[in-house]
Write a protein that holds these residues in place. Structure first.
Motif, PDB file in Angstrom:
ATOM      1  N   GLU A  66     -60.495 -34.112 -37.804  1.00  0.00           N
ATOM      2  CA  GLU A  66     -59.530 -34.502 -36.770  1.00  0.00           C
ATOM      3  C   GLU A  66     -58.102 -34.257 -37.238  1.00  0.00           C
ATOM      4  N   LEU A  67     -57.808 -34.627 -38.489  1.00  0.00           N
ATOM      5  CA  LEU A  67     -56.477 -34.397 -39.049  1.00  0.00           C
ATOM      6  C   LEU A  67     -56.138 -32.909 -39.072  1.00  0.00           C
ATOM      7  N   ALA A  68     -57.090 -32.104 -39.493  1.00  0.00           N
ATOM      8  CA  ALA A  68     -56.867 -30.661 -39.590  1.00  0.00           C
ATOM      9  C   ALA A  68     -56.627 -30.047 -38.212  1.00  0.00           C
ATOM     10  N   PHE A  69     -57.395 -30.510 -37.229  1.00  0.00           N
ATOM     11  CA  PHE A  69     -57.242 -29.995 -35.868  1.00  0.00           C
ATOM     12  C   PHE A  69     -55.870 -30.356 -35.304  1.00  0.00           C
ATOM     13  N   GLN A  70     -55.449 -31.606 -35.523  1.00  0.00           N
ATOM     14  CA  GLN A  70     -54.137 -32.018 -35.022  1.00  0.00           C
ATOM     15  C   GLN A  70     -53.021 -31.246 -35.716  1.00  0.00           C
ATOM     16  N   ALA A  71     -53.180 -30.981 -37.004  1.00  0.00           N
ATOM     17  CA  ALA A  71     -52.179 -30.188 -37.728  1.00  0.00           C
ATOM     18  C   ALA A  71     -52.095 -28.783 -37.142  1.00  0.00           C
ATOM     19  N   ASP A  72     -53.243 -28.190 -36.818  1.00  0.00           N
ATOM     20  CA  ASP A  72     -53.259 -26.858 -36.217  1.00  0.00           C
ATOM     21  C   ASP A  72     -52.587 -26.867 -34.840  1.00  0.00           C
ATOM     22  N   ARG A  73     -52.832 -27.922 -34.059  1.00  0.00           N
ATOM     23  CA  ARG A  73     -52.213 -28.021 -32.729  1.00  0.00           C
ATOM     24  C   ARG A  73     -50.704 -28.156 -32.844  1.00  0.00           C
ATOM     25  N   ARG A  74     -50.230 -28.915 -33.812  1.00  0.00           N
ATOM     26  CA  ARG A  74     -48.787 -29.086 -33.993  1.00  0.00           C
ATOM     27  C   ARG A  74     -48.146 -27.770 -34.451  1.00  0.00           C
ATOM     28  N   LYS A  75     -48.843 -27.033 -35.313  1.00  0.00           N
ATOM     29  CA  LYS A  75     -48.340 -25.722 -35.736  1.00  0.00           C
ATOM     30  C   LYS A  75     -48.255 -24.778 -34.537  1.00  0.00           C
ATOM     31  N   ALA A  76     -49.275 -24.831 -33.681  1.00  0.00           N
ATOM     32  CA  ALA A  76     -49.274 -23.994 -32.483  1.00  0.00           C
ATOM     33  C   ALA A  76     -48.135 -24.392 -31.551  1.00  0.00           C
ATOM     34  N   SER A  77     -47.850 -25.698 -31.469  1.00  0.00           N
ATOM     35  CA  SER A  77     -46.730 -26.181 -30.643  1.00  0.00           C
ATOM     36  C   SER A  77     -45.416 -25.614 -31.148  1.00  0.00           C
ATOM     37  N   ILE A  78     -45.251 -25.612 -32.468  1.00  0.00           N
ATOM     38  CA  ILE A  78     -44.029 -25.061 -33.068  1.00  0.00           C
ATOM     39  C   ILE A  78     -43.900 -23.576 -32.734  1.00  0.00           C
ATOM     40  N   GLU A  79     -45.017 -22.859 -32.815  1.00  0.00           N
ATOM     41  CA  GLU A  79     -45.004 -21.432 -32.498  1.00  0.00           C
ATOM     42  C   GLU A  79     -44.663 -21.204 -31.029  1.00  0.00           C
ATOM     43  N   LEU A  80     -45.228 -22.047 -30.151  1.00  0.00           N
ATOM     44  CA  LEU A  80     -44.944 -21.925 -28.725  1.00  0.00           C
ATOM     45  C   LEU A  80     -43.471 -22.202 -28.441  1.00  0.00           C
ATOM     46  N   ILE A  81     -42.924 -23.239 -29.066  1.00  0.00           N
ATOM     47  CA  ILE A  81     -41.508 -23.583 -28.877  1.00  0.00           C
ATOM     48  C   ILE A  81     -40.612 -22.416 -29.284  1.00  0.00           C
ATOM     49  N   LYS A  82     -40.965 -21.752 -30.386  1.00  0.00           N
ATOM     50  CA  LYS A  82     -40.186 -20.603 -30.859  1.00  0.00           C
ATOM     51  C   LYS A  82     -40.220 -19.467 -29.836  1.00  0.00           C
ATOM     52  N   ILE A  83     -41.392 -19.156 -29.295  1.00  0.00           N
ATOM     53  CA  ILE A  83     -41.513 -18.085 -28.313  1.00  0.00           C
ATOM     54  C   ILE A  83     -40.768 -18.444 -27.040  1.00  0.00           C
ATOM     55  N   VAL A  84     -40.897 -19.704 -26.598  1.00  0.00           N
ATOM     56  CA  VAL A  84     -40.191 -20.180 -25.401  1.00  0.00           C
ATOM     57  C   VAL A  84     -38.685 -19.979 -25.564  1.00  0.00           C
TER      58      VAL A  84
END
Length: 483
Positions: free
Chosen positions: A11-29
């Protein structure tokens, strides 16, 4: 015990991956917005300048809204594909694209091919010419508009706030006070940007861009071309001029091409954007009204119900936040009851929203009555609509109809569908949709002929976004949109 520990670590690893993806999305946005003037939203919720936590919260809402898991990982791939397409200025709902991609069970396309197919018409959109904007007045609506115009300037490819017209002398103190009012707001919080004054230029420097402050003499005597302003759209938010004759004075000023009133107007087109803007050819009119906040809240909902089920008759009850028009303590007022202290009384008063609806939806002329109660909250209002229908319905049917219109069609910017069982007025502050449909509160009579709908609205922020949508329409700077 080992199994539980492993599950927790996953669960921790999955949430970390989702937060990393959020950061990547914010950068593209951010890259798309500031480099290409392309705005990505998530089911009409803004993604620009959002935090990781906010993005994750929006994805949870999106999943609840469509009753399907919404993958931020798929959204990142879709956003990257959009970035690689080199599109013209556009506004694209990445939530809708992600949902549609997820629903494409056969996956006939990879992500890039899917995006290219969905947005194939974008490159055929007409080029737009930026429009200068003058705010005539700097009250509650004027300041919200100023905030939003400056925060969403981006590359300046649409509306450009160039000047604000106020009364009185413009000296250092006047500029400092206006700067403070723009930066600090008791309802909407701090301005997410920078504000400084330039005493010599008589301007506020907002996010590094000059906005001139001009002292008003009379509307027709103003010369905006002296400030480099040409063919501008003037947004009158003073409430002092409300008919065609008085508003026409603005058109006699140098540098003004169109006028938009942020209140109901007389003898001019009253437009609720999303509902009736197509009724008025832009080239035949120079003065427009954005109607009232309450009319903007109820018109989209009534349009849906009228088209889907038919309306025999009904009554609108507006539970409205108090406004600056009322007295802080008991004092004289030209209207009955409004002279009583606003912050400690519920005040029965009138609203023209019921009759105003017929201007936007002619079929409802004479079918609605209305009244209003001003209540002791500074912002955040509620419209309660009681309707007798032509066709019978059920609770599930009416909710399904409203949800469909909130998800697709011409009213997706106007209607937000709420699933929140705990929704209260403070929760809708900052909502850009003029109508938040409270699906949990809807009542349908046992015979299916009568319904009661609860429509929340931020009477300042949500209404201001409707004004901006209409302003972009009038100025002909609406970008290609995919909703």
């Amino acid at each position: 015990m080992v199994t539980t520990t492993n599950s927790y670590e996953k669960e921790l690893a999955f949430q970390a991956d989702r937060r990393k993806a959020s950061i990547e999305l914010i950068k593209i946005v951010s890259d798309l917005w500031y480099e290409n003037a392309i705005e990505l939203v998530l089911f009409r919720n803004q993604l620009i300048d959002q935090s990781v936590s906010k993005v994750m919260t929006l994805y949870k809402y999106a999943g609840d809204f469509v009753n399907k898991p919404m993958s931020i990982f798929e959204s990142v791939d879709i956003a990257q594909a959009i970035k690689n397409m080199n599109l013209p200025p556009a506004k694209i709902d990445i939530g809708k694209l992600t949902y549609e991609y997820h629903m494409n069970e056969n996956h006939l396309f990879d992500t890039t091919s899917f995006v290219i197919d969905k947005l194939r018409h974008a490159k055929n959109s007409n080029a737009i010419e930026p429009k200068d904007v003058v705010l005539y007045g700097f009250g509650r609506i004027g300041r919200v508009l100023a905030r939003e115009l400056m925060q969403n300037t981006g590359m300046g490819s649409q509306l450009r706030l160039r000047a604000v017209v106020i009364r009185g002398e413009i000296d250092k103190e006047a500029l400092l006070k206006r700067a403070s009012l723009l930066e600090h707001d008791s309802v909407h919080g701090m301005f997410h940007g920078t504000v400084a004054i330039d005493e010599q230029k008589k301007a506020l420097i907002i996010n590094g861009t000059s906005v001139f402050f001009i002292s008003a003499t009379s509307p027709e005597a103003m010369d905006y071309t002296a400030y480099g302003i040409e063919k501008a759209l003037l947004i009158d938010n003073t409430g002092a001029y409300r008919d065609k004759k008085s508003l026409n004075k603005h058109l006699k000023a140098k540098g003004i091409e169109k006028v938009l009133l942020t209140a109901p107007g007389k003898d001019i087109p009253n437009i609720i954007y999303g509902v009736n803007q197509k009724q008025y050819p832009l080239d035949k009119h120079s003065i427009f009204s954005a109607a009232s906040c309450t009319t903007n809240a109820i018109a989209p909902i009534l349009k849906v119900v009228e088209e889907s089920l038919g309306i025999k008759k009904g009554h609108l009850q507006s539970i409205h936040a108090y406004t600056n028009d009322q007295n802080l303590v008991d004092n004289m007022h030209h209207k009955y009851r409004r002279g009583r202290a606003a912050a400690i009384n519920m005040v029965i008063t009138e609203t023209g929203a019921g009759s105003a609806i017929s201007k936007a939806i002619p079929a409802l002329k004479g079918r609605l009555t209305s009244n209003a109660i001003r209540v002791p909250v500074p912002n955040g209002s509620l419209a309660i609509i009681h309707l007798e229908l032509q066709k019978k319905t059920t609770l599930n049917t009416i909710n399904t109809i409203l949800k469909k219109y909130a998800l697709e069609g011409d009213l997706v910017e106007q209607i937000k569908y709420s699933l929140n069982n705990e929704l209260v007025s403070s929760d809708i502050i900052g909502a850009s949709a003029p109508a938040i449909y409270d699906s949990s509160a809807t009542i349908v009579s046992s015979d299916g002929k009568n319904i009661t709908l609860y429509i929340w609205y931020d009477n300042e922020y949500g209404y201001s976004h409707q004004v901006m949508r209409l302003a972009k329409h009038i100025a002909k700077v609406r970008r290609y949109t995919y909703y």
